[in-house]
Design a protein around this motif. Structure first.
Motif, PDB file in Angstrom:
ATOM      1  N   MET A  77      -1.805  21.770  33.880  1.00  0.00           N
ATOM      2  CA  MET A  77      -1.635  21.790  35.314  1.00  0.00           C
ATOM      3  C   MET A  77      -2.690  22.686  35.944  1.00  0.00           C
ATOM      4  SD  MET A  77       1.792  22.825  37.341  1.00  0.00           S
ATOM      5  CE  MET A  77       1.571  24.288  38.295  1.00  0.00           C
ATOM      6  N   MET A  78      -3.464  22.142  36.867  1.00  0.00           N
ATOM      7  CA  MET A  78      -4.496  22.904  37.566  1.00  0.00           C
ATOM      8  C   MET A  78      -3.937  23.438  38.873  1.00  0.00           C
ATOM      9  SD  MET A  78      -7.479  23.062  36.098  1.00  0.00           S
ATOM     10  CE  MET A  78      -8.710  23.217  37.351  1.00  0.00           C
ATOM     11  N   LEU A  79      -4.236  24.673  39.133  1.00  0.00           N
ATOM     12  CA  LEU A  79      -3.845  25.268  40.399  1.00  0.00           C
ATOM     13  C   LEU A  79      -4.999  25.138  41.378  1.00  0.00           C
ATOM     14  CD1 LEU A  79      -2.126  28.538  39.188  1.00  0.00           C
ATOM     15  CD2 LEU A  79      -1.037  26.442  39.916  1.00  0.00           C
ATOM     16  N   GLU A  80      -4.695  24.752  42.576  1.00  0.00           N
ATOM     17  CA  GLU A  80      -5.700  24.646  43.628  1.00  0.00           C
ATOM     18  C   GLU A  80      -5.330  25.576  44.755  1.00  0.00           C
ATOM     19  OE1 GLU A  80      -8.651  23.081  44.327  1.00  0.00           O
ATOM     20  OE2 GLU A  80      -8.648  22.571  42.224  1.00  0.00           O
ATOM     21  N   PRO A  81      -6.156  26.364  45.254  1.00  0.00           N
ATOM     22  CA  PRO A  81      -7.501  26.695  44.764  1.00  0.00           C
ATOM     23  C   PRO A  81      -7.433  27.604  43.541  1.00  0.00           C
ATOM     24  CG  PRO A  81      -7.000  27.928  46.753  1.00  0.00           C
ATOM     25  CD  PRO A  81      -5.849  27.012  46.503  1.00  0.00           C
ATOM     26  N   SER A  82      -8.499  27.624  42.777  1.00  0.00           N
ATOM     27  CA  SER A  82      -8.511  28.405  41.543  1.00  0.00           C
ATOM     28  C   SER A  82      -8.595  29.900  41.846  1.00  0.00           C
ATOM     29  CB  SER A  82      -9.693  27.992  40.664  1.00  0.00           C
ATOM     30  OG  SER A  82     -10.905  28.466  41.216  1.00  0.00           O
ATOM     31  N   ILE A  83      -8.095  30.697  40.928  1.00  0.00           N
ATOM     32  CA  ILE A  83      -8.107  32.154  41.102  1.00  0.00           C
ATOM     33  C   ILE A  83      -9.539  32.671  41.157  1.00  0.00           C
ATOM     34  CG2 ILE A  83      -7.898  32.653  38.644  1.00  0.00           C
ATOM     35  CD1 ILE A  83      -6.196  34.657  41.417  1.00  0.00           C
ATOM     36  N   ASP A  84     -10.449  32.023  40.445  1.00  0.00           N
ATOM     37  CA  ASP A  84     -11.854  32.453  40.465  1.00  0.00           C
ATOM     38  C   ASP A  84     -12.471  32.258  41.854  1.00  0.00           C
ATOM     39  OD1 ASP A  84     -11.749  33.124  37.769  1.00  0.00           O
ATOM     40  OD2 ASP A  84     -12.341  31.098  37.136  1.00  0.00           O
ATOM     41  N   ALA A  85     -12.186  31.127  42.471  1.00  0.00           N
ATOM     42  CA  ALA A  85     -12.711  30.861  43.815  1.00  0.00           C
ATOM     43  C   ALA A  85     -12.123  31.842  44.825  1.00  0.00           C
ATOM     44  CB  ALA A  85     -12.402  29.427  44.230  1.00  0.00           C
ATOM     45  N   LEU A  86     -10.844  32.169  44.650  1.00  0.00           N
ATOM     46  CA  LEU A  86     -10.194  33.103  45.570  1.00  0.00           C
ATOM     47  C   LEU A  86     -10.719  34.519  45.384  1.00  0.00           C
ATOM     48  CD1 LEU A  86      -6.578  31.741  45.289  1.00  0.00           C
ATOM     49  CD2 LEU A  86      -8.063  31.595  47.285  1.00  0.00           C
ATOM     50  N   GLN A  87     -11.010  34.906  44.149  1.00  0.00           N
ATOM     51  CA  GLN A  87     -11.505  36.258  43.920  1.00  0.00           C
ATOM     52  C   GLN A  87     -12.955  36.433  44.344  1.00  0.00           C
ATOM     53  OE1 GLN A  87      -9.943  37.391  39.885  1.00  0.00           O
ATOM     54  NE2 GLN A  87      -9.308  39.126  41.141  1.00  0.00           N
TER      55      GLN A  87
ATOM     56  N   SER B 266       1.208  36.247  50.682  1.00  0.00           N
ATOM     57  CA  SER B 266       2.658  36.258  50.908  1.00  0.00           C
ATOM     58  C   SER B 266       2.993  36.553  52.373  1.00  0.00           C
ATOM     59  CB  SER B 266       3.357  37.258  49.991  1.00  0.00           C
ATOM     60  OG  SER B 266       2.980  38.576  50.293  1.00  0.00           O
ATOM     61  N   ARG B 267       2.244  37.457  52.986  1.00  0.00           N
ATOM     62  CA  ARG B 267       2.461  37.744  54.413  1.00  0.00           C
ATOM     63  C   ARG B 267       2.155  36.509  55.264  1.00  0.00           C
ATOM     64  NH1 ARG B 267       0.009  43.792  55.494  1.00  0.00           N
ATOM     65  NH2 ARG B 267       1.544  44.888  54.210  1.00  0.00           N
ATOM     66  N   ARG B 268       1.057  35.842  54.938  1.00  0.00           N
ATOM     67  CA  ARG B 268       0.680  34.656  55.692  1.00  0.00           C
ATOM     68  C   ARG B 268       1.690  33.522  55.470  1.00  0.00           C
ATOM     69  NH1 ARG B 268      -0.725  32.304  60.088  1.00  0.00           N
ATOM     70  NH2 ARG B 268      -1.922  30.414  59.784  1.00  0.00           N
ATOM     71  N   ALA B 269       2.220  33.407  54.265  1.00  0.00           N
ATOM     72  CA  ALA B 269       3.220  32.377  53.980  1.00  0.00           C
ATOM     73  C   ALA B 269       4.472  32.593  54.825  1.00  0.00           C
ATOM     74  CB  ALA B 269       3.573  32.379  52.496  1.00  0.00           C
TER      75      ALA B 269
ATOM     76  N   VAL C 163      -1.007  25.918  60.682  1.00  0.00           N
ATOM     77  CA  VAL C 163      -1.949  26.054  59.572  1.00  0.00           C
ATOM     78  C   VAL C 163      -3.374  26.025  60.109  1.00  0.00           C
ATOM     79  CG1 VAL C 163      -2.662  25.098  57.355  1.00  0.00           C
ATOM     80  CG2 VAL C 163      -0.305  24.853  58.101  1.00  0.00           C
ATOM     81  N   MET C 164      -4.232  26.907  59.587  1.00  0.00           N
ATOM     82  CA  MET C 164      -5.606  27.015  60.083  1.00  0.00           C
ATOM     83  C   MET C 164      -6.586  26.087  59.371  1.00  0.00           C
ATOM     84  SD  MET C 164      -6.097  31.060  60.918  1.00  0.00           S
ATOM     85  CE  MET C 164      -5.586  31.729  59.345  1.00  0.00           C
ATOM     86  N   VAL C 165      -6.143  25.331  58.363  1.00  0.00           N
ATOM     87  CA  VAL C 165      -7.019  24.361  57.692  1.00  0.00           C
ATOM     88  C   VAL C 165      -6.533  22.957  58.017  1.00  0.00           C
ATOM     89  CG1 VAL C 165      -7.752  25.850  55.794  1.00  0.00           C
ATOM     90  CG2 VAL C 165      -5.686  24.508  55.545  1.00  0.00           C
ATOM     91  N   ASP C 166      -7.472  22.033  58.084  1.00  0.00           N
ATOM     92  CA  ASP C 166      -7.126  20.636  58.349  1.00  0.00           C
ATOM     93  C   ASP C 166      -6.656  19.978  57.059  1.00  0.00           C
ATOM     94  OD1 ASP C 166      -7.918  20.902  60.994  1.00  0.00           O
ATOM     95  OD2 ASP C 166      -9.997  20.358  60.518  1.00  0.00           O
ATOM     96  N   ASN C 167      -5.575  19.265  57.126  1.00  0.00           N
ATOM     97  CA  ASN C 167      -5.026  18.509  55.997  1.00  0.00           C
ATOM     98  C   ASN C 167      -4.882  19.334  54.718  1.00  0.00           C
ATOM     99  OD1 ASN C 167      -4.998  16.175  57.624  1.00  0.00           O
ATOM    100  ND2 ASN C 167      -7.160  15.841  57.159  1.00  0.00           N
TER     101      ASN C 167
ATOM    102  N   SER D 121      -1.609  21.491  49.749  1.00  0.00           N
ATOM    103  CA  SER D 121      -0.329  22.036  49.322  1.00  0.00           C
ATOM    104  C   SER D 121       0.744  21.784  50.370  1.00  0.00           C
ATOM    105  CB  SER D 121      -0.456  23.543  49.081  1.00  0.00           C
ATOM    106  OG  SER D 121       0.764  24.070  48.647  1.00  0.00           O
ATOM    107  N   VAL D 122       1.973  21.584  49.900  1.00  0.00           N
ATOM    108  CA  VAL D 122       3.102  21.437  50.823  1.00  0.00           C
ATOM    109  C   VAL D 122       3.877  22.750  50.942  1.00  0.00           C
ATOM    110  CG1 VAL D 122       3.355  18.976  50.446  1.00  0.00           C
ATOM    111  CG2 VAL D 122       4.606  20.564  48.995  1.00  0.00           C
ATOM    112  N   LYS D 123       3.556  23.704  50.062  1.00  0.00           N
ATOM    113  CA  LYS D 123       4.231  25.005  50.090  1.00  0.00           C
ATOM    114  C   LYS D 123       3.394  25.995  50.890  1.00  0.00           C
ATOM    115  CE  LYS D 123       6.688  24.234  45.849  1.00  0.00           C
ATOM    116  NZ  LYS D 123       7.071  24.758  44.561  1.00  0.00           N
ATOM    117  N   TYR D 124       4.094  26.926  51.522  1.00  0.00           N
ATOM    118  CA  TYR D 124       3.424  27.868  52.424  1.00  0.00           C
ATOM    119  C   TYR D 124       2.443  28.794  51.702  1.00  0.00           C
ATOM    120  CZ  TYR D 124       6.929  26.235  55.710  1.00  0.00           C
ATOM    121  OH  TYR D 124       7.718  25.455  56.508  1.00  0.00           O
ATOM    122  N   VAL D 125       2.775  29.234  50.506  1.00  0.00           N
ATOM    123  CA  VAL D 125       1.858  30.106  49.758  1.00  0.00           C
ATOM    124  C   VAL D 125       0.578  29.343  49.423  1.00  0.00           C
ATOM    125  CG1 VAL D 125       1.526  31.404  47.621  1.00  0.00           C
ATOM    126  CG2 VAL D 125       3.686  31.561  48.831  1.00  0.00           C
TER     127      VAL D 125
END
Length: 64
Positions: free
Chosen positions: A1-11, A25-28, A37-41, A44-48
């Protein structure tokens, strides 16, 4: 299972994993109240996940 976005891209945006978790978590919580939401489309369906997508897109960040 791949997580999007990846932790490497986020770091690339936010160096500290603790800060990344706290910010997302605060933003969620905000998204659960406002659903503005500040991104188009978001993929993820979850807030985090939406918050992490906002960080990856550069829309959500920590000022130095």
């Amino acid at each position: 299972m791949m997580l999007e976005p990846s932790i490497d891209a986020l770091q690339d945006k936010i160096k500290s994993k603790y800060t990344l978790v706290t910010l997302s978590s605060r933003r969620a919580r905000q998204l659960s109240d406002s659903k503005n939401v500040m991104v188009d489309n978001p993929k993820s369906v979850k807030y985090v996940g939406m918050a992490l997508e906002e960080i990856e897109a550069g829309k959500l960040y920590i000022e130095d």
